[in-house]
Each structure stands twice: as structure tokens, then as C-alpha cells.
Write a protein that holds these residues in place. Structure first.
Motif, PDB file in Angstrom:
ATOM      1  N   VAL A 397       0.849  -1.204   0.000  1.00 48.55           N
ATOM      2  CA  VAL A 397       0.000   0.000   0.000  1.00 48.55           C
ATOM      3  C   VAL A 397       0.876   1.242   0.000  1.00 48.55           C
ATOM      4  N   ASN A 398       1.842   1.276   0.918  1.00 47.43           N
ATOM      5  CA  ASN A 398       2.746   2.431   1.010  1.00 47.43           C
ATOM      6  C   ASN A 398       3.522   2.652  -0.286  1.00 47.43           C
ATOM      7  N   ASP A 399       4.081   1.567  -0.826  1.00 48.97           N
ATOM      8  CA  ASP A 399       4.901   1.671  -2.037  1.00 48.97           C
ATOM      9  C   ASP A 399       4.075   2.123  -3.233  1.00 48.97           C
ATOM     10  N   SER A 400       2.910   1.504  -3.415  1.00 45.32           N
ATOM     11  CA  SER A 400       2.091   1.810  -4.584  1.00 45.32           C
ATOM     12  C   SER A 400       1.541   3.231  -4.533  1.00 45.32           C
ATOM     13  N   VAL A 401       1.112   3.651  -3.345  1.00 43.18           N
ATOM     14  CA  VAL A 401       0.587   5.015  -3.207  1.00 43.18           C
ATOM     15  C   VAL A 401       1.693   6.034  -3.459  1.00 43.18           C
ATOM     16  N   ALA A 402       2.904   5.730  -2.990  1.00 41.89           N
ATOM     17  CA  ALA A 402       4.035   6.630  -3.246  1.00 41.89           C
ATOM     18  C   ALA A 402       4.286   6.760  -4.742  1.00 41.89           C
ATOM     19  N   GLU A 403       4.158   5.646  -5.456  1.00 41.76           N
ATOM     20  CA  GLU A 403       4.347   5.684  -6.912  1.00 41.76           C
ATOM     21  C   GLU A 403       3.230   6.454  -7.609  1.00 41.76           C
ATOM     22  N   LEU A 404       2.032   6.348  -7.074  1.00 40.27           N
ATOM     23  CA  LEU A 404       0.913   7.118  -7.624  1.00 40.27           C
ATOM     24  C   LEU A 404       1.153   8.614  -7.440  1.00 40.27           C
ATOM     25  N   ILE A 405       1.554   9.002  -6.231  1.00 44.31           N
ATOM     26  CA  ILE A 405       1.827  10.407  -5.950  1.00 44.31           C
ATOM     27  C   ILE A 405       2.990  10.905  -6.797  1.00 44.31           C
ATOM     28  N   GLY A 406       3.973  10.025  -7.016  1.00 48.44           N
ATOM     29  CA  GLY A 406       5.136  10.400  -7.808  1.00 48.44           C
ATOM     30  C   GLY A 406       4.896  10.377  -9.312  1.00 48.44           C
ATOM     31  N   GLY A 407       3.717   9.892  -9.728  1.00 50.41           N
ATOM     32  CA  GLY A 407       3.356   9.919 -11.135  1.00 50.41           C
ATOM     33  C   GLY A 407       3.823   8.733 -11.953  1.00 50.41           C
ATOM     34  N   THR A 408       4.267   7.647 -11.286  1.00 52.57           N
ATOM     35  CA  THR A 408       4.772   6.495 -12.040  1.00 52.57           C
ATOM     36  C   THR A 408       3.813   5.308 -12.030  1.00 52.57           C
ATOM     37  N   LYS A 409       2.698   5.411 -11.313  1.00 58.21           N
ATOM     38  CA  LYS A 409       1.682   4.358 -11.306  1.00 58.21           C
ATOM     39  C   LYS A 409       0.300   4.987 -11.490  1.00 58.21           C
ATOM     40  N   THR A 410      -0.578   4.271 -12.182  1.00 53.93           N
ATOM     41  CA  THR A 410      -1.952   4.730 -12.351  1.00 53.93           C
ATOM     42  C   THR A 410      -2.804   4.239 -11.185  1.00 53.93           C
ATOM     43  N   PRO A 411      -3.977   4.845 -10.959  1.00 57.02           N
ATOM     44  CA  PRO A 411      -4.871   4.351  -9.904  1.00 57.02           C
ATOM     45  C   PRO A 411      -5.223   2.881 -10.076  1.00 57.02           C
ATOM     46  N   GLU A 412      -5.403   2.454 -11.350  1.00 52.72           N
ATOM     47  CA  GLU A 412      -5.725   1.048 -11.613  1.00 52.72           C
ATOM     48  C   GLU A 412      -4.554   0.134 -11.249  1.00 52.72           C
ATOM     49  N   GLU A 413      -3.338   0.565 -11.563  1.00 53.71           N
ATOM     50  CA  GLU A 413      -2.155  -0.235 -11.246  1.00 53.71           C
ATOM     51  C   GLU A 413      -1.945  -0.349  -9.739  1.00 53.71           C
ATOM     52  N   VAL A 414      -2.276   0.715  -9.021  1.00 48.73           N
ATOM     53  CA  VAL A 414      -2.172   0.674  -7.553  1.00 48.73           C
ATOM     54  C   VAL A 414      -3.086  -0.410  -7.002  1.00 48.73           C
ATOM     55  N   ALA A 415      -4.348  -0.403  -7.425  1.00 47.64           N
ATOM     56  CA  ALA A 415      -5.312  -1.393  -6.950  1.00 47.64           C
ATOM     57  C   ALA A 415      -4.864  -2.808  -7.308  1.00 47.64           C
ATOM     58  N   GLN A 416      -4.334  -2.975  -8.525  1.00 48.54           N
ATOM     59  CA  GLN A 416      -3.890  -4.291  -8.986  1.00 48.54           C
ATOM     60  C   GLN A 416      -2.676  -4.782  -8.188  1.00 48.54           C
ATOM     61  N   ASP A 417      -1.718  -3.895  -7.961  1.00 47.21           N
ATOM     62  CA  ASP A 417      -0.504  -4.286  -7.240  1.00 47.21           C
ATOM     63  C   ASP A 417      -0.812  -4.722  -5.808  1.00 47.21           C
ATOM     64  N   ILE A 418      -1.676  -3.961  -5.129  1.00 52.21           N
ATOM     65  CA  ILE A 418      -2.032  -4.307  -3.748  1.00 52.21           C
ATOM     66  C   ILE A 418      -2.774  -5.641  -3.719  1.00 52.21           C
ATOM     67  N   THR A 419      -3.666  -5.841  -4.694  1.00 49.67           N
ATOM     68  CA  THR A 419      -4.431  -7.092  -4.775  1.00 49.67           C
ATOM     69  C   THR A 419      -3.509  -8.295  -4.972  1.00 49.67           C
ATOM     70  N   GLU A 420      -2.540  -8.170  -5.845  1.00 44.39           N
ATOM     71  CA  GLU A 420      -1.620  -9.275  -6.112  1.00 44.39           C
ATOM     72  C   GLU A 420      -0.872  -9.708  -4.855  1.00 44.39           C
ATOM     73  N   VAL A 421      -0.380  -8.734  -4.097  1.00 44.70           N
ATOM     74  CA  VAL A 421       0.347  -9.061  -2.869  1.00 44.70           C
ATOM     75  C   VAL A 421      -0.610  -9.639  -1.824  1.00 44.70           C
ATOM     76  N   ALA A 422      -1.811  -9.050  -1.719  1.00 41.72           N
ATOM     77  CA  ALA A 422      -2.794  -9.532  -0.739  1.00 41.72           C
ATOM     78  C   ALA A 422      -3.150 -10.995  -1.016  1.00 41.72           C
ATOM     79  N   LYS A 423      -3.340 -11.331  -2.292  1.00 38.83           N
ATOM     80  CA  LYS A 423      -3.709 -12.714  -2.638  1.00 38.83           C
ATOM     81  C   LYS A 423      -2.545 -13.685  -2.394  1.00 38.83           C
ATOM     82  N   SER A 424      -1.318 -13.211  -2.638  1.00 39.15           N
ATOM     83  CA  SER A 424      -0.161 -14.082  -2.396  1.00 39.15           C
ATOM     84  C   SER A 424       0.041 -14.317  -0.901  1.00 39.15           C
ATOM     85  N   GLU A 425      -0.326 -13.332  -0.101  1.00 36.80           N
ATOM     86  CA  GLU A 425      -0.198 -13.469   1.363  1.00 36.80           C
ATOM     87  C   GLU A 425      -1.354 -14.293   1.920  1.00 36.80           C
ATOM     88  N   GLY A 426      -2.523 -14.123   1.283  1.00 35.05           N
ATOM     89  CA  GLY A 426      -3.728 -14.793   1.786  1.00 35.05           C
ATOM     90  C   GLY A 426      -3.729 -16.283   1.524  1.00 35.05           C
TER      91      GLY A 426
END
Length: 426
Positions: A397-426
Motif C-alpha cells: 500500500v505504502n509503495d504503490s501510493v508513493a508511486e501514484l503520488i510520484g506519477g509512475t503508477k496509475t490508480p488502476e495499477e495501484v489497486a492491482q498491485d495491492i491485490t496481487e500481494v494480498a492474494k499471495s499473502e492470503g
């Protein structure tokens, strides 16, 4: 997080012990209590807590001559990194700071944290349920709180006045308009520690709360799915803010409590706002000059059309947990730190907010009174996402949001990245 007013501690190796997570205890030849050494790490680098916690340790040692407490002060990110390293090695400190939630639960499941329910049963009724909630699982208690509060906007009244803003914004659209007004007046709207990432996640988390609602955040912890329109919308609204370029020059490399960081920028009057927790005034004054009577506070605005209540609060506090193999004195020190006669001194000094019933009257600072009132009237409460979720998910969450604020990730990519990690942990 958060969070320079939190108390932490860890044990060190002393004479004859092997490994990083234990304390030495030896019985005297006459049967008296042997010497116990506890090393206490904490991240209260700012006054008043830095001195107050040191004083509590000295008092405890004076009352318990067989106990030696050694303090090491670490800032937020260094503490989290060090604690992660030791717990991943299968060890835990005698005493350590915790923000509760998913991170603490993972440590409990790994067998690293002592169930102190029986040890603290006599004092549990003294705490407010909200303050205790992050440290209790399945009816058992694994830590005691030292602070609780909420994240909100701290603002410079003088700079708002200069920009023609007569009252704090109550809605997100009004907030964005005020950012534009500040920029038009030649004022930096927002101070942000882009380097440390956790302050940026507050924006996405609050927007997700206001747009999707608390239940959606709780559901995401169950189904590990952030690929939902409301979470993407939270990212879109944060991108709308970032596109206004509201942050101070060099914010991507700025720390939080450093002399040129977020708190100092705010405390020196070089930005109009920061989104931060209840410790903000103390850190502003420690890292910078502090704003005194020019400092104000307002809750995170409502988002028009959102499913979340504007009365829902986001935040957390600090607590002390005890390692599984810690000696009894570790629990006694936790109880000493949170006893009314000791803890209320920290509340009176403006270092922490009440966690004990009846401590409310000890809050003297008008801004902190406002925070305490907001907390008392909150319609719902969400723990910091980087603590509520498992560590890997919170970090993403922290990493993806930082990338969004920095302009290197889209809102959709943020949601996707967090989901991928959440599912791998779950």
C-alpha cells in the motif's frame, strides 16, 4: 506509524545469553531477585515524550534496583526495519512497540508475543475499549496502549487567511479548490514526506474510507481484492490532488522528522497543511519552530457521493507488547508505564492522548482537545492500513501510493498491485 510518539522496547543480550531476543536474569546467592537487563528501544525522538519516557525508566529502576533498563531511540522507519528483521529470525524483544492490528497478529501467530491477559486483568478495566481494541484478539490481550488518536489536517491559520480561505474545507471538492487558492497566493499548500511513504498512504486510505466505506476496507482484508471501482476512484481522487502539484519542492526526497522534512516545513510556516496524526504539533515544534496559536486542525473532508461517513476516523496509537520469553519484570514495566499517575503526565504534557478512562481532563492543548473530541464522537474507526493488514500488504500500500503520488503508477495499477500481494499473502 506512525508515529513518533509511540513507545518501543527490545531486549538485549547480557552475560551468558546467546541469541538476540533474550534478557538475562540471575538469582542472588541469598535468594533475592537477580539482576535483569532490559533494553528499551523507542521512537519518541521529540519532546515531551523523549524526556518523559526516560524519567519513567529511571523511576522504575529506582523502585526495582535489580532491573536495568537501557534505552535506544530510533526513528519510525529504522525501528520498523529492525523489528521486522528480528521477528523474521524467529525472535522477539522483551518489550516492543506495536501499532496492533495485522502486524501484531502475525507476530502472535508466529509464537513471538506473550499473552498477558492474566497479568493485566487487574488493570484492563481502566482502559477505554477503543484504545485496547488493536491489541486484543480472540478475547486475549497481547499489549497495552500508550496512545491513541486520529489522523487529520493540521493547518496554518495565517496562511489560510492570506489565501482568502475563511474556514477549513468540509468536502473534498472544496479542499481541492483551497489547494488552488493557496497556490495562487504563492503558498505551498501541503508538506509531505515523500521519502518515507507512510505519510502518503494516509491520503489514499482516507479517500478509500470516504468513497468505499469502512466495510469495504474490512472486506478487502477478507477477500484480498482491491480491484474494485471505489478503490480505483480513491486513487483517481489522489491523482487529482497530485496533479495540482501541491507539495513542497523536493518532497519526494523529504523525510518526516528531519530538519528539512515534512514536520519542519510545516512548523516553520513553509506550507499551509499536513495530513498527520495527533503527534504532529510536538514534532513540528521539535523539527521546526512550531506554529503556536497559528496552528489549527480539521477532519479529513467528506467526499461527495461516497459511501463512507464523514464521522469515520482513521488512525491508531502506540502500544507495548511483550516477547514470549520475557521475564516478569517486562510486564511490570508495561503496567507501570500505563498506570494513571504516570500516563496522565504524558497526556498533560501534550505528548499522547487519553487511553485510560477519566484521563480526558488532562488534555490541555486546544487542538488536541479537538482531536480527542473527534475521536470520542467517531462513527467508526480504521487502523492505519500498513498496520491493519499483514506487513507485506501494508508495505505494498505504502509503495504503490508513493508511486501514484510520484506519477509512475496509475490508480488502476495501484489497486492491482495491492491485490496481487494480498492474494499471495492470503
Amino acid at each position: 506509524m506512525k508515529r513518533s510518539l509511540v513507545l518501543i522496547a527490545a531486549a538485549v543480550l547480557v552475560a551468558g545469553c546467546g541469541g538476540a531476543g533474550g534478557s538475562a536474569q540471575q538469582e542472588g546467592t541469598d535468594g533475592s531477585p537477580g539482576q535483569v537487563t532490559l533494553e528499551w528501544w523507542h521512537l519518541s525522538t521529540a519532546e515531551p515524550l523523549k524526556s518523559l519516557w526516560d524519567q519513567r525508566a529511571k523511576e522504575f529502576m529506582a523502585q526495582n534496583p535489580n532491573v536495568t533498563i537501557k534505552a535506544t531511540v530510533l526513528e519510525n522507519d529504522a525501528y520498523k526495519a529492525k523489528l521486522t528483521t528480528i521477528t523474521q529470525s524467529g525472535q522477539a524483544p522483551d518489550l516492543f512497540a506495536t501499532w496492533g492490528g495485522g502486524v501484531l497478529q502475525q507476530q502472535i501467530e508466529a509464537g513471538l508475543v506473550k499473552d498477558i491477559s492474566a497479568d493485566v486483568a487487574d488493570v484492563l478495566p481502566n482502559f477505554t475499549p477503543a484504545a485496547l481494541s488493536a491489541y486484543q484478539f480472540d478475547g486475549k490481550t497481547y499489549g497495552l496502549p500508550t496512545d491513541i488518536g486520529v489522523v487529520g489536517f493540521w493547518y496554518n491559520k495565517k496562511l489560510f487567511q492570506q489565501a482568502g480561505i475563511t474556514e477549513p474545507p468540509a468536502t473534498w471538492s472544496a479542499f481541492l479548490e483551497d489547494v488552488k487558492k493557496l497556490k495562487a497566493a504563492g503558498i505551498t499548500p501541503i508538506a509531505l514526506a515523500g521519502k518515507e511513504k507512510w505519510p502518503g498512504h494516509y491520503y489514499w486510505a482516507y479517500l478509500a474510507m470516504r468513497i468505499a466505506g469502512l466495510d469495504a476496507l474490512k472486506q478487502a482484508a477478507v477477500d484480498n481484492d482491491f480491484n474494485k471501482p471505489d478503490f480505483v476512484a480513491a486513487g483517481q481522487q489522489l491523482k487529482a490532488l497530485a496533479d495540482l502539484q501541491p507539495f513542497q519542492k523536493g518532497f519526494l526526497g523529504a523525510g518526516y522528522g528531519t530538519p528539512d522534512g515534512q514536520a519542519a516545513t510545516m512548523g516553520n510556516g513553509q506550507a499551509a497543511m499536513e495530513l498527520m496524526g495527533q503527534w504532529a504539533p510536538a514534532t513540528q515544534a521539535d523539527a521546526g519552530k512550531g506554529l503556536g496559536e497559528d496552528l489549527g486542525f480539521f477532519p479529513f473532508p467528506a467526499v461527495e457521493g461516497g459511501k463512507g461517513s464523514a464521522g469515520d476516523a482513521f488512525g491508531g496509537g502506540g502500544g507495548l507488547a511483550v516477547g514470549t520469553d520475557a521475564p516478569p519484570q517486562a510486564v511490570e514495566f508495561v503496567k507501570y508505564m500505563t498506570a494513571m499517575e504516570n500516563h496522565s503526565k504524558a497526556v498533560e504534557a501534550g505528548g499522547v492522548l487519553p487511553v485510560l478512562k477519566g484521563e480526558e481532563n488532562a488534555v490541555e492543548d486546544p487542538n488536541l482537545k479537538q482531536v480527542a473530541t473527534m475521536l470520542a464522537g467517531a462513527t467508526g474507526y480504521q487502523l492505519y492500513l500498513d498496520q491493519a493488514y499483514p506487513p507485506a500488504v501494508g508495505q505494498q500500500v505504502n509503495d504503490s501510493v508513493a508511486e501514484l503520488i510520484g506519477g509512475t503508477k496509475t490508480p488502476e495499477e495501484v489497486a492491482q498491485d495491492i491485490t496481487e500481494v494480498a492474494k499471495s499473502e492470503g
